[in-house]
Design a protein around this motif. Structure first.
Motif, mmCIF file in Angstrom:
data_model
loop_
_atom_site.group_PDB
_atom_site.id
_atom_site.type_symbol
_atom_site.label_atom_id
_atom_site.label_comp_id
_atom_site.label_asym_id
_atom_site.label_seq_id
_atom_site.Cartn_x
_atom_site.Cartn_y
_atom_site.Cartn_z
ATOM 1 N N ASP A 192 12.630 -4.046 8.695
ATOM 2 C CA ASP A 192 12.524 -2.626 9.113
ATOM 3 C C ASP A 192 13.344 -1.793 7.644
ATOM 4 O O ASP A 192 14.415 -2.090 7.092
ATOM 5 C CB ASP A 192 13.391 -2.041 10.210
ATOM 6 N N ALA A 193 12.925 -1.368 6.308
ATOM 7 C CA ALA A 193 13.710 -1.194 4.827
ATOM 8 C C ALA A 193 14.630 -0.028 5.264
ATOM 9 O O ALA A 193 14.596 -0.355 4.464
ATOM 10 C CB ALA A 193 11.653 -0.779 4.445
ATOM 11 N N ARG A 194 13.929 0.626 6.016
ATOM 12 C CA ARG A 194 15.057 1.066 6.502
ATOM 13 C C ARG A 194 17.149 0.963 6.256
ATOM 14 O O ARG A 194 18.310 1.744 6.424
ATOM 15 C CB ARG A 194 15.059 2.544 7.177
ATOM 16 N N GLY B 71 0.831 -0.907 -0.092
ATOM 17 C CA GLY B 71 0.016 -0.088 0.107
ATOM 18 C C GLY B 71 0.903 1.167 0.123
ATOM 19 O O GLY B 71 2.049 1.028 -0.075
ATOM 20 N N PHE B 72 0.202 2.089 -0.205
ATOM 21 C CA PHE B 72 0.614 3.856 -0.174
ATOM 22 C C PHE B 72 1.725 3.580 1.324
ATOM 23 O O PHE B 72 0.886 3.146 2.007
ATOM 24 C CB PHE B 72 -0.276 4.727 -0.575
ATOM 25 N N GLY B 73 2.466 4.445 1.479
ATOM 26 C CA GLY B 73 3.561 4.836 2.109
ATOM 27 C C GLY B 73 4.134 3.395 3.021
ATOM 28 O O GLY B 73 4.481 4.238 3.949
ATOM 29 N N VAL B 74 4.610 2.437 1.963
ATOM 30 C CA VAL B 74 4.239 1.228 3.156
ATOM 31 C C VAL B 74 5.663 0.962 3.042
ATOM 32 O O VAL B 74 6.556 -0.431 4.053
ATOM 33 C CB VAL B 74 3.832 -0.284 3.305
ATOM 34 N N GLY B 75 6.767 2.087 3.017
ATOM 35 C CA GLY B 75 7.606 1.758 2.252
ATOM 36 C C GLY B 75 9.258 1.349 1.396
ATOM 37 O O GLY B 75 10.183 -0.084 1.548
ATOM 38 N N LYS B 76 8.200 0.495 0.168
ATOM 39 C CA LYS B 76 8.218 0.107 -0.909
ATOM 40 C C LYS B 76 10.073 0.504 -1.615
ATOM 41 O O LYS B 76 11.173 -0.001 -1.880
ATOM 42 C CB LYS B 76 7.380 -0.099 -2.371
ATOM 43 N N THR B 77 9.646 1.881 -1.428
ATOM 44 C CA THR B 77 10.723 2.468 -2.252
ATOM 45 C C THR B 77 12.729 2.855 -1.266
ATOM 46 O O THR B 77 13.448 2.638 -1.603
ATOM 47 C CB THR B 77 10.804 4.188 -2.105
ATOM 48 N N THR B 78 12.279 2.522 0.029
ATOM 49 C CA THR B 78 13.077 2.716 1.587
ATOM 50 C C THR B 78 13.141 1.755 0.957
ATOM 51 O O THR B 78 14.642 0.824 1.130
ATOM 52 C CB THR B 78 12.672 3.018 2.324
ATOM 53 N N ASN C 143 6.825 -4.488 7.724
ATOM 54 C CA ASN C 143 8.000 -3.191 8.145
ATOM 55 C C ASN C 143 7.289 -3.105 9.493
ATOM 56 O O ASN C 143 6.032 -2.095 9.651
ATOM 57 C CB ASN C 143 7.716 -1.823 6.550
ATOM 58 N N ASP C 144 8.615 -2.725 10.274
ATOM 59 C CA ASP C 144 8.578 -2.171 11.271
ATOM 60 C C ASP C 144 7.889 -1.222 11.506
ATOM 61 O O ASP C 144 9.171 -0.197 11.511
ATOM 62 C CB ASP C 144 9.297 -3.208 12.068
ATOM 63 N N PHE C 145 6.833 0.307 12.072
ATOM 64 C CA PHE C 145 6.947 1.279 12.046
ATOM 65 C C PHE C 145 6.389 1.744 13.866
ATOM 66 O O PHE C 145 6.207 2.627 14.400
ATOM 67 C CB PHE C 145 5.433 1.814 11.624
HETATM 68 N N1 LIG Z 1 9.353 3.812 10.852
HETATM 69 C C1 LIG Z 1 9.790 3.092 9.628
HETATM 70 N N2 LIG Z 1 10.022 3.762 9.410
HETATM 71 C C2 LIG Z 1 10.079 3.502 7.478
HETATM 72 C C3 LIG Z 1 10.214 2.445 7.002
HETATM 73 N N3 LIG Z 1 10.546 1.978 6.323
HETATM 74 C C4 LIG Z 1 9.743 3.265 5.434
HETATM 75 N N4 LIG Z 1 9.576 4.051 6.192
HETATM 76 C C5 LIG Z 1 9.616 5.586 6.390
HETATM 77 O O1 LIG Z 1 7.336 5.841 6.056
HETATM 78 C C6 LIG Z 1 8.047 6.447 4.527
HETATM 79 C C7 LIG Z 1 7.210 6.215 4.372
HETATM 80 O O2 LIG Z 1 8.209 5.220 2.975
HETATM 81 P P1 LIG Z 1 8.406 5.566 1.409
HETATM 82 O O3 LIG Z 1 9.539 4.006 0.945
HETATM 83 O O4 LIG Z 1 8.632 6.234 0.564
HETATM 84 O O5 LIG Z 1 6.921 3.978 1.065
HETATM 85 P P2 LIG Z 1 6.656 3.773 -0.685
HETATM 86 O O6 LIG Z 1 5.996 2.132 0.117
HETATM 87 O O7 LIG Z 1 7.456 3.803 -1.454
HETATM 88 O O8 LIG Z 1 5.284 5.248 -0.531
HETATM 89 P P3 LIG Z 1 4.446 5.139 -1.858
HETATM 90 O O9 LIG Z 1 5.070 5.180 -3.240
HETATM 91 O O10 LIG Z 1 4.378 6.455 -0.993
HETATM 92 O O11 LIG Z 1 3.759 4.579 -1.958
HETATM 93 C C8 LIG Z 1 9.055 7.339 4.506
HETATM 94 O O12 LIG Z 1 9.076 8.593 5.311
HETATM 95 C C9 LIG Z 1 10.025 6.400 4.687
HETATM 96 O O13 LIG Z 1 11.620 7.358 5.858
HETATM 97 C C10 LIG Z 1 10.609 1.351 8.535
HETATM 98 O O14 LIG Z 1 10.434 -0.086 8.589
HETATM 99 N N5 LIG Z 1 10.605 1.328 10.165
#
Ligand SMILES: Nc1nc2c(ncn2[C@@H]2O[C@H](COP(=O)(O)OP(=O)(O)OP(=O)(O)O)[C@@H](O)[C@H]2O)c(=O)[nH]1
Ligand SMILES: [Mg+2]
Lengths: 118, 202
Positions: free
Chosen positions: B174-176, B30-37, B146-148
């Motif tokens: 943790d995608a980061r 889903g959106f913002g779930v951390g795919k790009t990260t 993904n651990d938020f």
């Molecule tokens: N706490 C935490 N934050 C994360 C993690 N992975 C990603 N984030 C944060 O979540 C936010 C969204 O991450 P993205 O990688 O942009 O997510 P995305 O799925 O690519 O988002 P869209 O392309 O907009 O759908 C960013 O601010 C990341 O830094 C994680 O494992 N833990």
């Protein structure tokens, strides 16, 4: 980030693709690797010239698309022109498995080795 | 004009001239779930993004009026790259799992080795659809939570909530973190390897 898409001025899109249909697109996969076989020549359509310049080393269709900021299908049409003219070669994914068919275990082993090395 | 192009291309890491076999793995979620990260954490190049468009006619929806339809499907996705050996190069795609994306699955992602479904337990609903579609396409996958932070659910609870078959690996990540993202990919390829070994063993 400005891209050319279907909502753009149709004339502009027509210019890039020479008005061709999308029938030939399936000749390229997203990760087909493209290699230039010649240098750009003066007077060549600018997108063609840019592709030849960027594919001196193998480059995937999707990377070309990102670099040119053009949708994948438009890039594939441009690549068809270049392929037909013998200006590029295309290295297609070797073992694109059919749907519901699992990849070769030897290849998977190679992938695992590389991932562990990361 | 030409020199500008050369300058742009000169700076980027190119593939080996022997590279001839592109592979695909897709990360959906889903959106913002951390795919790009996640793509960024493991890619050898800065993630790039692009899009694909498709006219309605192209996805098998004929316009009954016979008038050319202007309606198109556009899907944006990003990707990174990992060199495997002299020949093989793995492309890692991050793509939103929303409905219109699946119209483009066959065109873009046929031949994909496998998929990672990235889930955020605060929004599990987003994941059901992706899991359903992957099963429909008979695409092998694993699920990574993904651990938020702040999640009190065990993985067993997540598995139950997602109605996930016991055969499908489910892990935390943790995608980061590069190492954590690397482990996700290894878990997927291990899973693919086990499936493929099982298939070839009589
Ligand atoms: N706490 C935490 N934050 C994360 C993690 N992975 C990603 N984030 C944060 O979540 C936010 C969204 O991450 P993205 O990688 O942009 O997510 P995305 O799925 O690519 O988002 P869209 O392309 O907009 O759908 C960013 O601010 C990341 O830094 C994680 O494992 N833990
Ligand atoms: Mg993203």
């Amino acid at each position: 980030m400005r891209r050319l898409g279907p909502d753009d001025d149709p004339d502009r899109l027509y210019t890039v693709t020479g008005g061709r249909s999308r029938a030939d697109e399936s000749r390229f996969d997203l990760v087909t690797l493209v290699v230039s076989e010649c240098d750009p020549t003066p007077g060549m359509q600018s997108e063609h010239a840019r592709i030849l310049a960027m594919c001196q080393y193998p480059m995937a269709v999707v990377e070309i698309s990102a670099e040119l900021r053009l949708p994948v299908s438009i890039v594939k049409i441009l690549l068809c022109d270049l392929l037909d003219g013998g200006r590029i070669t295309a290295r297609h994914p070797r073992s694109a498995p059919a749907a519901a068919q699992l990849p070769d275990p030897d290849l998977l082993k190679e992938v695992l080795v590389a991932l562990h090395r990361l | 004009m030409h020199s500008t192009v050369s300058e742009q291309t000169a700076g980027r890491d190119h593939l080996r001239s022997t590279a001839d076999n592109g592979l695909k793995i897709v990360i959906v979620g889903g959106f913002g779930v951390g795919k790009t990260t996640m793509v960024r954490s493991v890619s050898e190049i800065r993630p790039l993004n692009t899009e694909e468009t498709m006219t309605r006619a192209g996805i098998g929806v004929d316009d009954p009026s016979g008038v050319e339809s202007k309606s198109t499907t556009t899907v944006a996705f990003d990707f990174g790259r990992i060199s495997i050996n002299d020949q093989a190069v793995l492309y890692l795609f991050g793509a939103p799992g929303q409905e219109r994306f699946w119209f483009l699955w066959d065109r873009l992602f046929s031949g994909t080795l496998g998929a990672v479904v990235l889930v955020d337990t605060r929004r599990l609903d987003d994941s059901w659809y992706a899991i359903d579609r992957l099963e429909h396409h008979r695409m092998p996958f694993i699920v990574a939570r993904n651990d938020f932070g702040g999640s009190h659910h065990t993985l067993e609870q997540v598995r139950e909530a997602l109605d996930l078959s016991p055969d499908v690996p489910l892990i935390d990540c943790d995608a980061r973190d590069r190492d954590s993202s690397k482990k996700v990919l290894i878990a997927l390829v291990d899973h693919l390897y086990a499936l493929s070994a099982r298939e070839t063993t009589p």
